[in-house]
Scaffold this motif. Structure first.
Motif, PDB file in Angstrom:
ATOM      1  N   HIS A   3       0.825  -1.191   0.000  1.00  0.00           N
ATOM      2  CA  HIS A   3       0.000   0.000   0.000  1.00  0.00           C
ATOM      3  C   HIS A   3       0.867   1.251   0.000  1.00  0.00           C
ATOM      4  N   TYR A   4       0.226   2.409  -0.149  1.00  0.00           N
ATOM      5  CA  TYR A   4       0.952   3.669  -0.152  1.00  0.00           C
ATOM      6  C   TYR A   4       0.574   4.453   1.102  1.00  0.00           C
ATOM      7  N   LEU A   5       1.544   4.685   1.961  1.00  0.00           N
ATOM      8  CA  LEU A   5       1.329   5.455   3.182  1.00  0.00           C
ATOM      9  C   LEU A   5       1.932   6.843   3.031  1.00  0.00           C
ATOM     10  N   ALA A   6       1.089   7.857   3.101  1.00  0.00           N
ATOM     11  CA  ALA A   6       1.587   9.229   3.059  1.00  0.00           C
ATOM     12  C   ALA A   6       2.460   9.492   4.278  1.00  0.00           C
ATOM     13  N   GLN A   7       3.566  10.174   4.066  1.00  0.00           N
ATOM     14  CA  GLN A   7       4.501  10.509   5.133  1.00  0.00           C
ATOM     15  C   GLN A   7       4.561  12.028   5.291  1.00  0.00           C
ATOM     16  N   SER A   8       4.630  12.474   6.543  1.00  0.00           N
ATOM     17  CA  SER A   8       4.658  13.912   6.813  1.00  0.00           C
ATOM     18  C   SER A   8       5.847  14.587   6.130  1.00  0.00           C
ATOM     19  N   LYS A  31       3.726  21.306   7.261  1.00  0.00           N
ATOM     20  CA  LYS A  31       4.735  20.669   8.092  1.00  0.00           C
ATOM     21  C   LYS A  31       4.072  19.917   9.250  1.00  0.00           C
ATOM     22  N   ASN A  32       4.759  18.868   9.683  1.00  0.00           N
ATOM     23  CA  ASN A  32       4.342  18.117  10.868  1.00  0.00           C
ATOM     24  C   ASN A  32       2.877  17.670  10.801  1.00  0.00           C
TER      25      ASN A  32
END
Length: 377
Positions: free
Chosen positions: A190-195, A207-208
């Protein structure tokens, strides 16, 4: 300037001025006022007022393949997705079925579609989608990931939300892209969005961002085996032609042999997924721009108009509209009214779709073969 002329002008400018920066800058979402790092041609391609193969040919006339490979691969994604869904039509049918049966948190859903979540970037993207009927591709991935894994909403509702509001809404590209993010296209991946990723590719605008970055892939135990549709195709042509809004390219046909040409745009009364009024208006303008190019009898009709003409005639040619709303509607009418429809497909699609049986990596390996076969390079 009509929409077709606008599409050609936009395509020419991107190829001439910006395409060589595409690979380096394509993942950046600089905001609605700075889109020159991407082509923004998808609304035209999804309706095929610009044909993917013609666009690729225009690109390769101007630049060597090695310098534009990534852009061409991205264009081929659309063709791959369409071919993949064509041989697994139950994926689309189950998607529509699930929309009426899945369980979800209604309060969370309402907050999501009305930009009232606690995630500011997500809320901004909802506003942007509704105002402009477009989102940057990388942003669509973040949006879908947040929807599925942080807000914990069904992917099907997110895919529906996109189809309602995107000018480039496409049954195959949209549905399968959401499934890919969820981890259903490549099972377990799967694709997990990262901050950090959102921050980097929005030039630190966000941000954050607090996200669920440890979520597991969505599971669907249904097995989607390859089961190609049996599309009626003959060498016998009829004198009436049906053209739906998502398959508007007519350059490969001898239009003069048709006495009547009907362009069909379904209203929301018939659609399973109701479209935003601005999306429907865009489709009307695109169809009108095509009608202006044809110097013979044409008529723009809706579902009722199609039903009316079938009272006097049962035999039609139709540019094959592919799996989605239009084909689902026409298939019902064929059965209900005993119509004989001869579907016409593009030889390029027929050739490319045979490489869509597996993942995109396999398709990508065959792109040089495809280009050579059609002498696109």
């Amino acid at each position: 300037m009509n929409i077709y002329e606008q599409a050609k002008k936009q395509s020419y400018f991107f190829i001439k001025e910006n395409i060589l920066k595409y690979n380096q800058l394509r993942n950046y979402d600089f905001g609605t006022n700075k889109r020159n790092n991407v082509s923004c041609l998808s609304p035209f391609l999804s309706h095929r007022i610009l044909l993917e193969y013609n666009l690729i040919n225009d690109v390769l006339k101007k630049h060597p393949y090695s310098k534009v490979e990534k852009f061409i691969q991205e264009v081929f994604w659309r063709i791959y997705w369409k071919g993949w869904l064509e041989i697994r039509p139950t994926v689309w049918n189950n998607f529509l079925y699930d929309l009426n049966t899945i369980q979800f948190n209604k309060a969370t859903y309402e907050n999501a579609i009305n930009a009232k979540t606690e995630i500011s970037c997500f809320n901004d993207w909802v506003y942007e989608l509704k105002k402009f009927n477009y989102l940057h591709n990388h942003t669509r991935m973040w949006f879908a990931s947040i929807w599925i894994f942080t807000l914990k909403l069904p992917w099907q509702l997110g895919a529906k939300f996109f189809l309602e509001h995107l000018k480039d809404g496409d049954a195959s590209s949209n549905t399968l892209s959401w499934r890919w993010v969820a981890g259903l296209q490549t099972k377990g991946k799967h694709y997990l969005a990262q901050s950090w990723n959102i921050s980097k590719f929005t030039n630190n605008k966000y941000k954050n961002v607090k996200l669920n970055q440890n979520a597991l892939p969505v599971i669907d135990k249904r097995d989607y085996k390859i089961s190609p549709l049996k599309i009626d195709k003959t060498d016998i042509t009829n004198d009436q032609l049906l053209i739906f809004d998502n398959e508007l390219d007519t350059q490969f046909l001898e239009l003069q042999k048709y006495k009547k040409i009907y362009f069909i745009l379904l209203t929301n009364n018939t659609r399973s997924i109701k479209l935003d009024v601005k999306v429907l208006d865009f489709k009307k303008k695109i169809i009108n721009s095509q009608v202006e190019k044809i110097d013979q009898e044409t008529k723009i009709i809706d579902e009722n108009g199609l039903i009316n003409i079938t009272e006097n005639s049962k035999n039609f040619d139709a540019i094959y509209p592919s799996i989605g709303e239009n084909f689902s509607f026409l298939k019902r009418k064929i059965k209900e009214n005993d119509l004989k429809v001869n579907f016409i497909t593009k030889k390029e699609d027929d050739y490319c779709w045979k490489y869509s049986t597996k993942g995109y990596f396999n398709f990508k390996l065959n792109i040089p073969t495809i280009l050579s076969y059609f002498k696109l390079n």
